[in-house]
Structures are given as C-alpha cells and as structure tokens.
Design a protein around this motif. Structure first.
Motif, mmCIF file in Angstrom:
data_model
loop_
_atom_site.group_PDB
_atom_site.id
_atom_site.type_symbol
_atom_site.label_atom_id
_atom_site.label_comp_id
_atom_site.label_asym_id
_atom_site.label_seq_id
_atom_site.Cartn_x
_atom_site.Cartn_y
_atom_site.Cartn_z
ATOM 1 N N THR A 47 21.782 10.592 30.392
ATOM 2 C CA THR A 47 21.095 11.819 30.797
ATOM 3 C C THR A 47 20.066 12.252 29.768
ATOM 4 O O THR A 47 19.451 13.305 29.910
ATOM 5 N N THR A 48 19.862 11.449 28.734
ATOM 6 C CA THR A 48 18.875 11.816 27.708
ATOM 7 C C THR A 48 17.450 11.717 28.228
ATOM 8 O O THR A 48 16.543 12.294 27.647
ATOM 9 N N SER A 49 17.267 10.971 29.318
ATOM 10 C CA SER A 49 15.918 10.828 29.865
ATOM 11 C C SER A 49 15.527 11.976 30.799
ATOM 12 O O SER A 49 14.437 11.976 31.357
ATOM 13 N N LEU A 50 16.412 12.958 30.987
ATOM 14 C CA LEU A 50 16.092 14.100 31.838
ATOM 15 C C LEU A 50 14.959 14.928 31.231
ATOM 16 O O LEU A 50 15.002 15.266 30.048
ATOM 17 N N SER A 51 13.991 15.256 32.037
ATOM 18 C CA SER A 51 12.909 16.131 31.568
ATOM 19 C C SER A 51 13.392 17.582 31.638
ATOM 20 O O SER A 51 14.424 17.883 32.238
ATOM 21 N N ASP A 52 12.635 18.482 31.040
ATOM 22 C CA ASP A 52 12.984 19.903 31.093
ATOM 23 C C ASP A 52 13.007 20.418 32.528
ATOM 24 O O ASP A 52 13.873 21.204 32.901
ATOM 25 N N SER A 53 12.053 19.972 33.340
ATOM 26 C CA SER A 53 12.012 20.431 34.730
ATOM 27 C C SER A 53 13.209 19.897 35.516
ATOM 28 O O SER A 53 13.770 20.611 36.353
ATOM 29 N N GLN A 54 13.627 18.668 35.248
ATOM 30 C CA GLN A 54 14.810 18.128 35.929
ATOM 31 C C GLN A 54 16.076 18.866 35.494
ATOM 32 O O GLN A 54 16.946 19.159 36.318
ATOM 33 N N THR A 55 16.157 19.208 34.236
ATOM 34 C CA THR A 55 17.299 19.979 33.736
ATOM 35 C C THR A 55 17.341 21.349 34.401
ATOM 36 O O THR A 55 18.410 21.832 34.781
ATOM 37 N N ARG A 56 16.178 21.990 34.581
ATOM 38 C CA ARG A 56 16.123 23.295 35.251
ATOM 39 C C ARG A 56 16.510 23.185 36.723
ATOM 40 O O ARG A 56 17.170 24.070 37.268
ATOM 41 N N ARG B 60 19.531 25.091 38.518
ATOM 42 C CA ARG B 60 19.355 25.869 39.751
ATOM 43 C C ARG B 60 20.387 25.465 40.806
ATOM 44 O O ARG B 60 20.971 26.310 41.476
ATOM 45 N N GLU B 61 20.625 24.164 40.928
ATOM 46 C CA GLU B 61 21.608 23.677 41.896
ATOM 47 C C GLU B 61 23.026 24.104 41.534
ATOM 48 O O GLU B 61 23.824 24.418 42.406
ATOM 49 N N ILE B 62 23.337 24.108 40.243
ATOM 50 C CA ILE B 62 24.657 24.582 39.808
ATOM 51 C C ILE B 62 24.816 26.051 40.169
ATOM 52 O O ILE B 62 25.849 26.473 40.701
ATOM 53 N N LEU B 63 23.801 26.854 39.908
ATOM 54 C CA LEU B 63 23.857 28.276 40.272
ATOM 55 C C LEU B 63 24.063 28.458 41.768
ATOM 56 O O LEU B 63 24.760 29.360 42.207
ATOM 57 N N ARG B 64 23.454 27.591 42.552
ATOM 58 C CA ARG B 64 23.526 27.696 44.007
ATOM 59 C C ARG B 64 24.880 27.284 44.560
ATOM 60 O O ARG B 64 25.343 27.829 45.558
ATOM 61 N N THR B 65 25.549 26.327 43.914
ATOM 62 C CA THR B 65 26.753 25.744 44.507
ATOM 63 C C THR B 65 28.057 26.074 43.786
ATOM 64 O O THR B 65 29.121 25.757 44.289
ATOM 65 N N TRP B 66 27.990 26.708 42.628
ATOM 66 C CA TRP B 66 29.208 26.938 41.846
ATOM 67 C C TRP B 66 30.042 28.063 42.463
ATOM 68 O O TRP B 66 29.523 29.130 42.766
ATOM 69 N N GLN B 67 31.305 27.813 42.652
ATOM 70 C CA GLN B 67 32.306 28.758 43.137
ATOM 71 C C GLN B 67 31.848 29.522 44.382
ATOM 72 O O GLN B 67 31.823 30.756 44.415
#
Length: 189
Positions: free
Chosen positions: A63-72, A76-83
C-alpha cells in the motif's frame, strides 16, 4: 482549520461518525479488507477510480504506492460504510425522540416561482434545524445511497421550510428553493 465539505453525503457521514462505538481501522490494508467485505471488488474499484487488479495488489502486497488522493478516497469510503447498523439506529433514535438535526450551510440559492427563476447572488451563512419530515427524508435517502443531487434537493426543501418560508402561511409558499452554489455544509445531531 476544519476542512470545507461541499458534499451533503460526506457531511452526513461525518456527522454519523460521532455515533460510532468503535473507530475504523487505520492501516490502508485493513481498510481495504473491511471495504471488500462490504462490497464486491468491481464496485469498490469503480468507487476508488482504479482497477480491480490494483485493489488486489494493494490488499495483498503493497500500500506504499497509494497516492494522497487514493488514500482520501479510501478514507471517504470508510466513512460511508463503517458501522451502518449503528448509524441507522442513531437515525431512528433521533427521529423517534424528536431529536434535532441541525445544518450549518454556506451557499447561494436559486428561487423558482410562477414568475420564473431568480438566482440570488448573495452567499448565505445559515444554521437551521431541519423540519422532521426533511430530516427523515434525508436519512432515508442516505440509507439508499441516493445521488448527491437528490440529497441536495431534500436539503434545499428543508432549508426553504425552516428559513426562507417560516414566516409565510403554507398557502403562500409558491417558490421552490435550489442550492445553486454550495460552499460548505455540516450537520450536527
């Protein structure tokens, strides 16, 4: 300084985060594992604007190749789907017990009447409590993953009733309000 949120869906997700009972995973691999449990790889790849093969690579290897935009986007997806069950329960509790769904918005509005459309050039800074009907509609639309334009329509209707038309009798509310330029939105409940 707090980030500027111009998406109603994202603002709802951030408000829902206050009701979580556990924090989501922090490491990108753990986040991807959670996201792939919630949806299939092709759907997630489309939401993250990447290819399924790339997701598989990130999940298994690096996952070190993730760009800042991909990390964001993953954030966003975690915020959308968590709990999701916790957030649905919180929404029910708020609505069933006449809780307050407050919105803080900075936007320009357009008004449509039987005389035509009028775009107001002023940037309104409003903090209002949404009427219960509109809060319920907003939560239901969020649960069904409605598109952003639909969420904005519901929010605009709620703002119209709570702010623009609150002094008018119901038979004189002949205008429709649309959010034409959203600069910031934040919910609190």
């Amino acid at each position: 300084m707090k980030p500027t949120i111009t998406s109603v869906a994202q603002a709802l997700d951030l408000a829902d985060a206050r009701h979580w009972t556990r924090q989501p995973p922090k490491h990108p691999t753990a986040r991807l594992n959670h996201l792939l449990l919630a949806q299939d790889i092709a759907t997630l790849a489309a939401r993250l604007f990447t290819h399924p093969e790339t997701l598989t690579f990130w999940r298994q290897c690096d996952t070190t190749s993730l760009s800042d935009s991909q990390t964001r986007l993953i954030e966003r997806e975690i915020l959308r789907t968590w709990q999701t069950a916790i957030r649905h329960r919180a929404h029910r509790r708020i609505l069933d017990h006449h809780g307050c769904v407050a919105v803080q918005i900075r936007a320009r509005f357009t008004y449509t009447t039987h005389h035509g459309e009028h775009e107001d050039p002023r940037l309104h800074h409003l903090t209002e409590e949404l009427p219960a009907l509109h809060a319920r509609a907003l939560f239901e639309a969020q649960h069904q993953q409605a598109p952003e334009h639909h969420l904005r329509r519901i929010l605009a209707d709620g703002i119209a009733e709570a702010y623009f038309f609150r002094a008018l009798p119901p038979d004189q509310q002949q205008a429709a309000v649309t959010i034409s330029d959203l600069h910031h939105v934040r919910f609190h409940y």
